[in-house]
Every structure is written in structure tokens, then in C-alpha cells.
Design a protein around this motif. Sequence first.
Motif, PDB file in Angstrom:
ATOM      1  N   ALA A  96       0.742  -0.623  -0.263  1.00 26.93           N
ATOM      2  CA  ALA A  96      -0.101   0.121  -0.149  1.00 26.93           C
ATOM      3  C   ALA A  96       1.148   1.075  -0.155  1.00 26.93           C
ATOM      4  O   ALA A  96       0.506   2.118  -0.688  1.00 26.93           O
ATOM      5  CB  ALA A  96      -0.873  -0.219   0.941  1.00 26.93           C
ATOM      6  N   ARG A  97       2.007   0.909   0.363  1.00 20.41           N
ATOM      7  CA  ARG A  97       2.851   2.534   0.802  1.00 20.41           C
ATOM      8  C   ARG A  97       3.220   2.837  -0.193  1.00 20.41           C
ATOM      9  O   ARG A  97       3.462   3.925  -0.821  1.00 20.41           O
ATOM     10  CB  ARG A  97       4.250   2.026   2.036  1.00 20.41           C
ATOM     11  N   PHE A  98       3.603   1.892  -1.351  1.00 22.84           N
ATOM     12  CA  PHE A  98       4.539   1.756  -2.783  1.00 22.84           C
ATOM     13  C   PHE A  98       2.981   1.795  -3.592  1.00 22.84           C
ATOM     14  O   PHE A  98       3.637   2.927  -4.092  1.00 22.84           O
ATOM     15  CB  PHE A  98       4.771   0.208  -3.448  1.00 22.84           C
ATOM     16  N   VAL A  99       2.871   1.639  -3.461  1.00 25.28           N
ATOM     17  CA  VAL A  99       1.119   2.116  -4.965  1.00 25.28           C
ATOM     18  C   VAL A  99       0.535   3.372  -4.651  1.00 25.28           C
ATOM     19  O   VAL A  99       1.069   4.249  -5.061  1.00 25.28           O
ATOM     20  CB  VAL A  99      -0.091   1.036  -4.153  1.00 25.28           C
TER      21      VAL A  99
ATOM     22  N   TRP B 258       1.551  16.531  -0.592  1.00 18.43           N
ATOM     23  CA  TRP B 258       1.192  14.731  -0.115  1.00 18.43           C
ATOM     24  C   TRP B 258       2.260  13.316   0.150  1.00 18.43           C
ATOM     25  O   TRP B 258       1.378  13.084   0.822  1.00 18.43           O
ATOM     26  CB  TRP B 258       0.171  14.492  -1.462  1.00 18.43           C
ATOM     27  N   LEU B 259       2.832  13.554  -0.864  1.00 17.73           N
ATOM     28  CA  LEU B 259       4.362  12.800  -0.383  1.00 17.73           C
ATOM     29  C   LEU B 259       5.174  12.345   1.312  1.00 17.73           C
ATOM     30  O   LEU B 259       4.931  11.679   1.466  1.00 17.73           O
ATOM     31  CB  LEU B 259       5.630  12.680  -1.630  1.00 17.73           C
ATOM     32  N   ALA B 260       4.667  14.018   1.262  1.00 16.84           N
ATOM     33  CA  ALA B 260       5.395  14.065   2.862  1.00 16.84           C
ATOM     34  C   ALA B 260       4.323  13.135   3.923  1.00 16.84           C
ATOM     35  O   ALA B 260       4.718  12.948   5.020  1.00 16.84           O
ATOM     36  CB  ALA B 260       6.021  15.404   3.435  1.00 16.84           C
ATOM     37  N   PHE B 261       3.000  13.297   3.778  1.00 18.41           N
ATOM     38  CA  PHE B 261       1.996  13.355   4.481  1.00 18.41           C
ATOM     39  C   PHE B 261       1.595  11.425   4.184  1.00 18.41           C
ATOM     40  O   PHE B 261       1.673  11.244   5.372  1.00 18.41           O
ATOM     41  CB  PHE B 261       0.584  14.496   4.498  1.00 18.41           C
ATOM     42  N   ALA B 262       1.491  11.687   3.203  1.00 21.57           N
ATOM     43  CA  ALA B 262       1.794   9.969   2.985  1.00 21.57           C
ATOM     44  C   ALA B 262       2.665   9.255   4.100  1.00 21.57           C
ATOM     45  O   ALA B 262       2.921   8.386   4.061  1.00 21.57           O
ATOM     46  CB  ALA B 262       1.709   9.593   1.389  1.00 21.57           C
TER      47      ALA B 262
ATOM     48  N   GLN C 255       2.401   6.144  -3.154  1.00 17.00           N
ATOM     49  CA  GLN C 255       3.649   7.191  -2.330  1.00 17.00           C
ATOM     50  C   GLN C 255       3.866   6.984  -4.162  1.00 17.00           C
ATOM     51  O   GLN C 255       4.675   8.059  -4.808  1.00 17.00           O
ATOM     52  CB  GLN C 255       4.140   6.718  -1.245  1.00 17.00           C
ATOM     53  N   ARG C 256       4.009   6.197  -4.888  1.00 17.76           N
ATOM     54  CA  ARG C 256       4.648   6.067  -5.664  1.00 17.76           C
ATOM     55  C   ARG C 256       3.312   7.162  -7.156  1.00 17.76           C
ATOM     56  O   ARG C 256       3.837   7.847  -7.464  1.00 17.76           O
ATOM     57  CB  ARG C 256       4.412   4.545  -6.892  1.00 17.76           C
ATOM     58  N   TRP C 257       2.412   6.802  -6.708  1.00 15.76           N
ATOM     59  CA  TRP C 257       1.166   7.578  -7.472  1.00 15.76           C
ATOM     60  C   TRP C 257       1.226   9.231  -7.069  1.00 15.76           C
ATOM     61  O   TRP C 257       1.232   9.740  -7.773  1.00 15.76           O
ATOM     62  CB  TRP C 257      -0.422   7.031  -7.243  1.00 15.76           C
ATOM     63  N   LEU C 258       1.722   9.705  -5.715  1.00 16.52           N
ATOM     64  CA  LEU C 258       1.965  10.987  -5.577  1.00 16.52           C
ATOM     65  C   LEU C 258       3.141  11.249  -6.051  1.00 16.52           C
ATOM     66  O   LEU C 258       3.105  12.854  -6.587  1.00 16.52           O
ATOM     67  CB  LEU C 258       1.959  11.362  -4.091  1.00 16.52           C
ATOM     68  N   TYR C 259       4.083  10.427  -6.284  1.00 20.16           N
ATOM     69  CA  TYR C 259       5.418  10.555  -7.043  1.00 20.16           C
ATOM     70  C   TYR C 259       5.437  11.328  -8.286  1.00 20.16           C
ATOM     71  O   TYR C 259       6.065  12.191  -8.332  1.00 20.16           O
ATOM     72  CB  TYR C 259       6.535   9.657  -6.618  1.00 20.16           C
ATOM     73  N   ASP C 260       4.705  10.097  -9.178  1.00 24.29           N
ATOM     74  CA  ASP C 260       4.542  10.574 -10.763  1.00 24.29           C
ATOM     75  C   ASP C 260       3.268  11.775 -10.869  1.00 24.29           C
ATOM     76  O   ASP C 260       3.984  12.386 -11.719  1.00 24.29           O
ATOM     77  CB  ASP C 260       3.748   9.279 -11.190  1.00 24.29           C
ATOM     78  N   GLY C 261       2.556  12.157 -10.220  1.00 23.25           N
ATOM     79  CA  GLY C 261       1.697  13.404 -10.271  1.00 23.25           C
ATOM     80  C   GLY C 261       2.615  14.566  -9.750  1.00 23.25           C
ATOM     81  O   GLY C 261       2.286  15.576  -9.838  1.00 23.25           O
ATOM     82  N   ASN C 262       3.793  14.615  -8.413  1.00 24.06           N
ATOM     83  CA  ASN C 262       4.248  15.808  -8.343  1.00 24.06           C
ATOM     84  C   ASN C 262       4.310  16.306  -6.940  1.00 24.06           C
ATOM     85  O   ASN C 262       4.517  17.208  -6.828  1.00 24.06           O
ATOM     86  CB  ASN C 262       4.822  16.681  -9.972  1.00 24.06           C
ATOM     87  N   GLN C 263       3.564  15.788  -6.442  1.00 29.02           N
ATOM     88  CA  GLN C 263       2.452  15.811  -5.195  1.00 29.02           C
ATOM     89  C   GLN C 263       4.097  15.930  -4.178  1.00 29.02           C
ATOM     90  O   GLN C 263       3.694  15.416  -3.291  1.00 29.02           O
ATOM     91  CB  GLN C 263       1.572  14.817  -4.954  1.00 29.02           C
ATOM     92  N   THR C 264       4.181  16.683  -4.047  1.00 29.00           N
ATOM     93  CA  THR C 264       5.793  16.563  -2.858  1.00 29.00           C
ATOM     94  C   THR C 264       5.102  16.857  -1.615  1.00 29.00           C
ATOM     95  O   THR C 264       5.183  15.859  -0.937  1.00 29.00           O
ATOM     96  CB  THR C 264       6.944  17.784  -3.095  1.00 29.00           C
TER      97      THR C 264
END
Length: 246
Positions: free
Chosen positions: A167-170, A183-187, A172-181
Motif C-alpha cells: 500500500a505504501r508503494f502504490v 502530499w508525499l511527505a504526508f503519506a 506514494q508512487r502515484w503521488l510521486y508521478d503526480g509531483n505531489q511533494t
Amino acid sequence: MTEPAPRDEKAVPGSGDDDRQPTLMEQMGGVSGLFYSSVPVIVFVLLNAIFGLTAAIWGSIGSAVAITVLRVVRKEPLQPAISGFFGVAVAAFIAFRTGSAKGFFLFGIWASLLYCGVFVVSVLVRWPLAGVIWNALNGTGTGWRQDKPSRYGYDVATLAMAVIFAARFVVQRWLYDGNQTGWLAFAKIAMGYPLYAIGLLVVVWAVRRSDKRLKALAENEPEPETDAQAEARLREKYAQAPTPES
């Protein structure tokens, strides 16, 4: 009149704290670990938004160093401090090499996928990591593997941890591809210790289930025959044997 024997304080529940073994949660860093692991991430995101990537990289490393020194001074477990510093250092290096703030989270994203794979493989080879790690930390050996229900419980706990890492990979990878820095930190924070706590509950269930079964099996096993008992049994056998006719 004889004096009463002195009380053994270590045998009294609640006393002898110096001999108490640390729990698994304490070995992982305890509740304070959640705060410590969050600080470098928060520092990185804030400094990146205000001063840019370079300041964010050095700020996150500096905060990780400060936390490590603090834990050493307070004589807290070193393993979480060292692994935490290593993780921040690698994340900062990747961010520096990629020239992107979201690169700070790339190491953790792929590490989650790797951990998920390792946990799944451990179940397939019948060495579920939840059981291996728990019993290794508590020095209880590998006897649990001989009991299928015990191993099944640890399989469930291991797969629960695998699901958490997946779940962490799916996410955070989605947020990474969306350039959501941000939200990445929050996740990264929200899907860190809180999810580990849920996985730990499943592990504790498997441990209690296994301990209860192994204890019951041990109580039902006949006690091994001593040398004296064996000698007495043989004497009785020979005494009851018919005497050959002369």
C-alpha cells in the motif's frame, strides 16, 4: 525460632525493572520514534518551499544528525537512530542527484516494494518473517515452525506486513508521478508508524496464538524417563520373567 527467608524482589511482579526485556515496540524506537522519523521529512518540505532544494537537503541531514546525537545522549536504542539517519542521508543524496525535491522520497518508495517482496517470499519458503524476527528478538528459537497452526498464524501476520508495504508503494508512487511533494511527505508520515502499529497488532495475535498452542503441546508431552526410572523398569521386567526350567 528461625527467621523468615528474605523475599526475592525479582520474583515479585512489577519489581526487578532492570531485568525486564525491552518490548518489540521499544526496540523499534517506541512512540518517540514516530516524532523522530517525522522531523527530517517536515524540515525538508518546509525548507524546500521557503529556501529551495539545497537548503532542504542540508536541513534534513542536520536534523537527522541532531536526532541521532539526542538519542545517544538519552541512551535510547541506537538501531532506530542509525537506520533513521542512514535513510535520510540516502534520500537526501537521491534528491541532490536528481535535482528534484520529490527524489527525497524515491528511496523509501522502492524500499517498500522490496520489503513487500521479501515478506511474500518468506511465506512461500515457509519461513514467515514475522515469526523469524519476533522469535529471534526474544530468543525463543524456531520450534514454532514444527507446529502448522503456529506457522499459519505467522503467515497471516507476515502477509499483513506485506500488504502494508504494498500500500505504501502504490500510494506514494502515484503521488510521486503526480509531483505531489507535499502530499508525499504526508503519506510517508501517515503510512509509517501508524500502519506499522496495525501490522504489529496482527503479529501480536500470531505470537499469542502460537505461544498458547506450544505451551499446551509441551504440557501434554510425557516427561522423559530418567536413568533411575529406566533401571527400575528393567528390574521389574526381569523379576516378572519366568525362570527357565533346570
